[in-house]
Design a protein around this motif. Structure first.
Motif, short mmCIF file in Angstrom:
data_model
loop_
_atom_site.label_atom_id
_atom_site.label_comp_id
_atom_site.label_asym_id
_atom_site.label_seq_id
_atom_site.Cartn_x
_atom_site.Cartn_y
_atom_site.Cartn_z
N GLU A 22 36.53 5.60 -28.88
CA GLU A 22 37.49 5.62 -27.78
C GLU A 22 38.87 5.47 -28.37
OE1 GLU A 22 40.06 3.81 -24.62
OE2 GLU A 22 39.40 2.91 -26.51
N THR A 23 39.81 6.31 -27.91
CA THR A 23 41.13 6.34 -28.53
C THR A 23 42.17 6.94 -27.61
OG1 THR A 23 42.37 7.19 -30.45
CG2 THR A 23 40.65 8.60 -29.59
N GLN A 24 43.43 6.58 -27.85
CA GLN A 24 44.54 7.36 -27.31
C GLN A 24 44.50 8.73 -27.97
OE1 GLN A 24 47.00 4.38 -25.04
NE2 GLN A 24 47.17 6.57 -25.21
N VAL A 25 45.00 9.74 -27.29
CA VAL A 25 45.15 11.06 -27.88
C VAL A 25 46.55 11.59 -27.58
CG1 VAL A 25 42.71 11.72 -27.92
CG2 VAL A 25 44.07 12.13 -25.86
N VAL A 26 46.98 12.54 -28.40
CA VAL A 26 48.28 13.18 -28.19
C VAL A 26 48.06 14.62 -27.74
CG1 VAL A 26 49.44 11.73 -29.89
CG2 VAL A 26 48.44 13.91 -30.62
N PRO A 27 49.08 15.28 -27.20
CA PRO A 27 48.94 16.69 -26.82
C PRO A 27 48.56 17.55 -28.03
CG PRO A 27 50.92 15.77 -25.85
CD PRO A 27 50.40 14.74 -26.80
N GLY A 28 47.72 18.53 -27.78
CA GLY A 28 47.25 19.39 -28.86
C GLY A 28 48.18 20.54 -29.15
N MET A 29 48.04 21.10 -30.34
CA MET A 29 48.74 22.33 -30.74
C MET A 29 47.69 23.34 -31.17
SD MET A 29 51.96 20.88 -32.97
CE MET A 29 52.52 22.55 -33.29
N SER A 30 47.95 24.60 -30.89
CA SER A 30 47.04 25.66 -31.32
C SER A 30 47.87 26.82 -31.86
CB SER A 30 46.17 26.13 -30.14
OG SER A 30 46.99 26.65 -29.11
N GLY A 31 47.19 27.78 -32.43
CA GLY A 31 47.89 28.94 -32.96
C GLY A 31 47.57 29.16 -34.43
N MET A 32 48.23 30.16 -35.00
CA MET A 32 48.01 30.54 -36.39
C MET A 32 49.19 30.12 -37.25
SD MET A 32 45.06 31.92 -35.90
CE MET A 32 44.71 32.66 -37.50
N VAL A 33 48.90 29.75 -38.50
CA VAL A 33 49.92 29.26 -39.42
C VAL A 33 49.87 30.10 -40.69
CG1 VAL A 33 50.69 27.29 -40.79
CG2 VAL A 33 49.75 26.92 -38.51
N ASP A 34 51.05 30.57 -41.13
CA ASP A 34 51.13 31.19 -42.45
C ASP A 34 50.88 30.12 -43.50
OD1 ASP A 34 51.79 33.48 -41.15
OD2 ASP A 34 53.82 33.67 -41.97
N TYR A 35 49.89 30.31 -44.32
CA TYR A 35 49.47 29.27 -45.24
C TYR A 35 49.84 29.67 -46.66
CZ TYR A 35 46.68 25.00 -45.86
OH TYR A 35 46.27 23.72 -46.09
N GLY A 36 51.13 29.57 -46.94
CA GLY A 36 51.65 29.96 -48.25
C GLY A 36 52.24 31.35 -48.26
N SER A 37 51.77 32.20 -47.38
CA SER A 37 52.25 33.58 -47.30
C SER A 37 51.78 34.15 -45.96
CB SER A 37 51.69 34.41 -48.45
OG SER A 37 51.84 35.80 -48.19
N TYR A 38 52.51 35.15 -45.46
CA TYR A 38 52.08 35.80 -44.23
C TYR A 38 50.74 36.49 -44.39
CZ TYR A 38 53.37 40.33 -46.25
OH TYR A 38 53.44 41.45 -47.04
N ARG A 39 50.33 36.71 -45.64
CA ARG A 39 49.05 37.36 -45.89
C ARG A 39 47.87 36.39 -45.80
NH1 ARG A 39 49.69 39.74 -51.64
NH2 ARG A 39 50.75 37.73 -51.89
N PHE A 40 48.17 35.10 -45.80
CA PHE A 40 47.12 34.09 -45.74
C PHE A 40 47.38 33.21 -44.51
CE2 PHE A 40 47.83 35.08 -50.24
CZ PHE A 40 46.59 35.60 -50.56
N VAL A 41 46.64 33.48 -43.46
CA VAL A 41 46.87 32.84 -42.17
C VAL A 41 45.66 31.98 -41.81
CG1 VAL A 41 47.36 33.23 -39.72
CG2 VAL A 41 48.32 34.77 -41.46
N ARG A 42 45.95 30.78 -41.31
CA ARG A 42 44.89 29.86 -40.94
C ARG A 42 45.11 29.37 -39.50
NH1 ARG A 42 43.29 31.77 -44.91
NH2 ARG A 42 42.48 30.76 -46.81
N PRO A 43 44.01 29.18 -38.75
CA PRO A 43 44.16 28.64 -37.39
C PRO A 43 44.29 27.12 -37.40
CG PRO A 43 41.86 29.11 -37.83
CD PRO A 43 42.61 29.56 -39.05
N LEU A 44 45.14 26.59 -36.54
CA LEU A 44 45.20 25.14 -36.35
C LEU A 44 43.92 24.67 -35.65
CD1 LEU A 44 48.85 24.53 -35.08
CD2 LEU A 44 47.89 23.83 -37.28
N LYS A 45 43.35 23.58 -36.14
CA LYS A 45 42.14 23.01 -35.55
C LYS A 45 42.43 21.80 -34.68
CE LYS A 45 39.44 25.96 -37.55
NZ LYS A 45 38.76 27.00 -36.74
N GLY A 46 43.69 21.47 -34.54
CA GLY A 46 44.10 20.30 -33.78
C GLY A 46 45.39 19.77 -34.37
N SER A 47 45.80 18.60 -33.91
CA SER A 47 47.06 18.04 -34.39
C SER A 47 47.02 16.53 -34.34
CB SER A 47 48.23 18.57 -33.54
OG SER A 47 48.02 18.30 -32.17
#
Length: 255
Positions: free
Chosen positions: A163-188
């Motif tokens: 059981e815990t407090q939670v904060v608002p989530g974030m979603s979307g894709m992140v350039d991970y070092g380069s626009y050619r390497f994109v990763r999805p956010l799994k939470g925040s």
């Protein structure tokens, strides 16, 4: 007929507590702000009873449990009321360990084993595993909540309730070092500063707090080894933070 009080019971009645304890004499402890916080504990207990009964049935007889960050031991006593064979209550603060031992002695709870340890320093090999693991109101006060959840998973034989407090989530894709390497956010995570509050009994011991979003909590619990994770629904008339999803109770299952 008035039941006489023990010395331990009188010590409980002489203090204001975070929780409302009903004592052998029938008297009840005073709580903070004239009981203003009682509603959150009642809601959490109702949710806990619901999810525990769905997994273990109407009684915890034949099962053991550990209550990590037990505070003053209230939920540990409730697990014993549910029929648990043995409950280990663990907290890192001296005053919480002393309070829980006083509660144990005043209520005559021989099946309650009280120990002192930080969550990250738990002796997993010595403790073994438990049918039920509680981690209520802890991880949003930690700078390493993922490590704490790994500890909880290692101790879990069947089910863990977080059981815990939670904060608002974030979603979307992140350039991970380069626009050619994109990763999805799994939470925040949100960073909360409790560095001026570490003296407080309900605050962080280090002051740096990483609070997960619900999406992050689900993803992390699965990644540390829970085979199934579910949100525990609050009662409609429950405490407002739980009803509106600002706090959550989540159950992780091993089997």
């Amino acid at each position: 007929m008035t039941i006489p009080m023990s010395a331990d019971e009188q010590r409980l009645l002489d203090k204001t507590w975070f929780y409302r304890f009903r004592l052998p004499s029938g008297r009840v402890t005073a709580t903070y702000d004239d009981g203003a916080l009682d509603a959150i504990h009642d809601t959490r207990l109702a949710m806990l009873r619901d999810v525990v009964s769905r997994r273990f049935g109407e009684s915890l007889a034949g099962h053991d449990a550990i209550d990590i960050a037990c505070h003053q031991g209230w939920f540990s006593t409730k697990l014993l009321e549910m029929g648990a064979d043995r409950v280990v209550a663990v907290d890192t603060r001296d005053e919480h360990v002393a309070d829980t031992r006083l509660v144990r002695d005043a209520l005559g709870l021989s099946k309650l084993d009280v120990r002192q340890s930080d969550v990250h320093a738990l002796d997993r090999a010595g403790l073994g595993q438990f049918d039920l693991v509680l981690m209520l109101g802890l991880i949003y006060h930690l700078e390493n909540p993922i490590g704490a959840l790994r500890q909880a998973r290692a101790l879990t034989r069947h089910m863990c309730v977080v059981e815990t407090q939670v904060v608002p989530g974030m979603s979307g894709m992140v350039d991970y070092g380069s626009y050619r390497f994109v990763r999805p956010l799994k939470g925040s995570f949100g960073i909360i500063d409790e560095t001026d509050d570490t003296h407080g009994p309900e605050a962080s011991t280090t002051g740096i707090c990483l609070v997960p979003s619900l999406e992050a909590l689900f993803w992390i619990m699965r990644k540390v080894g829970f085979s199934r994770v579910e949100l525990v629904p609050p009662p409609a008339d429950g405490y407002e933070q739980l009803v509106h999803g600002k706090r959550v109770m989540v159950a992780g299952y091993v089997d």
